[in-house]
Scaffold this active site. Structure first.
Site, mmCIF file in Angstrom:
data_model
loop_
_atom_site.group_PDB
_atom_site.id
_atom_site.type_symbol
_atom_site.label_atom_id
_atom_site.label_comp_id
_atom_site.label_asym_id
_atom_site.label_seq_id
_atom_site.Cartn_x
_atom_site.Cartn_y
_atom_site.Cartn_z
ATOM 1 N N ASP A 94 2.160 1.310 -0.057
ATOM 2 C CA ASP A 94 1.291 2.484 0.044
ATOM 3 C C ASP A 94 1.060 2.887 1.497
ATOM 4 O OD1 ASP A 94 1.019 2.863 -2.667
ATOM 5 O OD2 ASP A 94 -0.839 1.722 -2.833
ATOM 6 N N ARG B 140 -8.596 -0.788 4.399
ATOM 7 C CA ARG B 140 -7.855 -0.160 3.305
ATOM 8 C C ARG B 140 -8.065 1.350 3.217
ATOM 9 N NH1 ARG B 140 -5.403 -3.886 0.158
ATOM 10 N NH2 ARG B 140 -6.144 -6.036 0.246
ATOM 11 N N ASP C 160 2.870 -10.231 -1.437
ATOM 12 C CA ASP C 160 3.303 -10.144 -2.835
ATOM 13 C C ASP C 160 4.813 -10.012 -2.968
ATOM 14 O OD1 ASP C 160 0.696 -10.314 -3.547
ATOM 15 O OD2 ASP C 160 0.506 -8.280 -4.316
ATOM 16 N N GLY D 182 -4.266 -5.670 3.084
ATOM 17 C CA GLY D 182 -4.603 -7.095 3.098
ATOM 18 C C GLY D 182 -3.826 -7.861 4.146
ATOM 19 N N LYS E 183 4.962 -5.090 5.327
ATOM 20 C CA LYS E 183 4.062 -6.228 5.140
ATOM 21 C C LYS E 183 3.564 -6.286 3.710
ATOM 22 C CE LYS E 183 0.249 -5.603 4.600
ATOM 23 N NZ LYS E 183 -1.131 -5.392 4.108
ATOM 24 N N THR E 184 3.659 -7.422 3.086
ATOM 25 C CA THR E 184 2.892 -7.748 1.870
ATOM 26 C C THR E 184 3.334 -9.103 1.381
ATOM 27 O OG1 THR E 184 2.458 -7.247 -0.461
ATOM 28 C CG2 THR E 184 4.495 -6.390 0.438
#
Length: 549
Positions: A173, A142, A202, A78, A199-200
């Protein structure tokens, strides 16, 4: 590409770099490392990339002459604000190593590598995307890089283009898969290095060496601005309770950071719910009691922040979902043959008494979603559950019961919001613009130094950017073994909200006051130009973590 006035001005912003990256670099090696858990298993799976030292960069007076490097880059998963600056930093770093260096971008994520779909990233292209949000410079996807067949197919195009190093920009992941790829290419002596970037939005890819993942700062500032706007409206109209769901399926970092920035009346932290073994009814009662207490003071309004993945953290709901997954996997055809109006009772009749009671207590819409919408693996798509509506409906019913008992004399009317995509492609904050550029530049140094199986690391990020410490951390250092799709696999350990850490402890010390009083903070929009204290602050989480050490 037509640009707004802000984009034009923003394109001229020069990201700040750690001092060590502003000229010649020397590499300092730390002690050998080991994985956070399951050391024997991880070492066995990664014999060529396990145990490498942590690296830190320092300024050097020695001039090094590097040959030209041809590298590739992939955006995986994402979107997160700052991805374009990682690529810009990588590009500029490679050119600083040797002006004849080249960079190729694989299109639409890892699939671009497998399908040999790519473009060369030139200065003209890079300059169009500096300091902008989104991943549209090369797109993302993805597709998971997991099989030897994929690795070999990717190696064909890497060899054809003369690419010596591949940078994979992604979450836990994606970086796990990057490490598996690094190990494989080292094993077969493919001559291709693999470097990861964290990267994320969240925020669950973090540890001692990765203080924060990029995009988290910007996304939380975007969400907090809108939460602040809602709270201003809330305090103006004084008639609604706003239930706001925020991104964060696997961890509650975004909800916690937004709470620290805006001081809502209620913020649920999934990790605490799990730790305290709270039921769904416990969560509902907690909210309802605060609504009633505020109503007693004449305040029939408030805000509730809810992490996206809350349902999966409620132990009883987790058990219910597990039994539902198993039951419907074996009885799906029979269930589908039951008349629609009888399906709810059919489920209740076939669950254990404990789970049947929980299922029966759920609103019709949520119960139906739990039994119908499955992902390709046959599991409930928990992220599709409108948790904000589920909680407000159940709170409304609880308050109705309390009113009959004389325990609630106010009014309750709810509004619902979910903030997710709104923050994923925002123009990066100054912090993320600087941090991401530094991560990309760091990757170029790791490549020049011949490293593989490392992730770019930039630390001490609460200090001015010049004082940040850049370097690399072996990806294997962050790994443990977890069960995925029925088998044990090596994965980067997810970072959950730690209840013993300073950010949560501060939140817990303040929330009773925020619940009772109206203490809203209105952060306003991200500022890109102006005093450093307005434009360059890091997240409250980072500041509290630094102070708490």
């Amino acid at each position: 590409m037509k640009k707004s006035a802000l984009q034009t001005a923003r394109a001229a912003y020069r990201p700040k770099l750690p001092k060590a990256l502003q000229g010649q670099v020397s590499v300092k090696e730390g002690a050998p490392t080991e994985s956070v858990a399951d050391q024997a298993d991880i070492q066995k799976l990664f014999p060529n990339t396990y145990g490498m030292p942590v690296l830190s960069f320092e300024p050097s007076s020695e001039t090094k002459n590097y040959p030209a490097i041809t590298a590739g880059v992939i955006l995986s998963g994402g979107q997160a604000p700052g991805g374009h600056n990682v690529i810009a930093g990588l590009f500029d770093g490679l050119k600083a190593v040797n002006p004849d260096s080249r960079l190729y971008g694989f299109l639409l994520g890892p699939a671009g590598l497998i399908e040999h779909n790519y473009i060369e990233l030139t200065a003209d292209i890079i300059d169009e995307y500096r300091n902008t949000g989104g991943f549209d410079i090369i797109g993302s996807g993805r597709t998971k890089l997991e099989t030897v067949e994929q690795f070999d197919k990717g190696l064909e195009i890497l060899k054809k283009l003369g690419i010596q190093a591949l940078v994979i920009i992604g979450g836990d992941d994606s970086n796990t898969n990057a490490c598996v790829l690094a190990e494989y290419y080292k094993k077969i002596d493919a001559g291709v290095q693999v470097i990861g970037c964290p990267k994320t939005i969240d925020g669950d890819l973090k540890n001692e060496m990765i203080e924060t993942s990029f995009g988290f700062d910007t996304a939380c500032k975007v969400y907090s601005e809108v939460i602040g706007n809602i709270q201003r409206d809330c305090n103006s109209a004084k008639k609604y309770w706003h239930f706001i769901k925020l991104m964060g399926r696997s961890a509650s970092h975004i909800a916690l950071e937004c709470a620290l920035q805006t001081q809502p009346n209620i913020c649920i932290i999934s990790e605490e719910v799990e730790e305290k073994n709270m039921s769904l009814d416990d969560v509902v009662k907690y909210i309802a009691d605060i609504v009633a207490a505020r109503a007693a003071e004449g305040n029939n309004f408030g805000t509730v922040l809810i992490p996206e993945g809350l349902i999966e953290f409620i132990p009883a709901m987790k058990k219910l979902i597990a039994e539902l997954n198993d039951f419907l996997a074996h009885n799906g055809a029979e269930f589908a043959a039951v008349a629609k109006e009888e399906q709810r009772q059919y489920i209740i009749d076939h669950l254990t008494p404990e789970n049947a009671a929980i299922y029966a207590s759920l609103p019709e819409g949520v119960a139906r979603q739990l039994s119908l919408d499955r992902d390709p693996h046959g599991n409930v798509q928990v992220s599709l559950i409108e948790t904000e509506k589920l909680l407000s409906e159940m709170v409304g019913k609880k308050l109705a019961d309390m009113k009959k008992a004389g325990e609630f004399k106010g009014k309750f009317s709810a509004q619902h919001h979910f903030f997710g995509y709104e923050g994923r492609c925002a123009a990066p904050s100054n912090f993320d613009a600087d941090y991401c550029y530094s991560l990309g530049y760091t990757a170029s140094v790791l490549i020049a130094e011949g490293k593989t199986g490392y992730m770019s690391s930039v630390r001490r990020t609460t200090l001015p950017a010049e004082e940040w410490i850049a370097g690399g951390v072996p990806v294997t250092m962050m790994m443990n073994m977890e069960r995925r799709h029925g088998e044990m696999k090596p994965v980067i350990q997810k970072a959950l909200v730690r209840l013993d850490a300073a950010p949560f402890r501060y939140f817990a010390s303040q929330r009773d006051v925020w619940a009772k009083e109206t203490c809203y903070v209105y952060p306003g929009p991200i500022q890109y130009f102006g005093p450093t204290e307005v434009c360059d602050p890091t997240t409250k989480t980072l500041v509290l973590e630094a102070e708490g050490k």
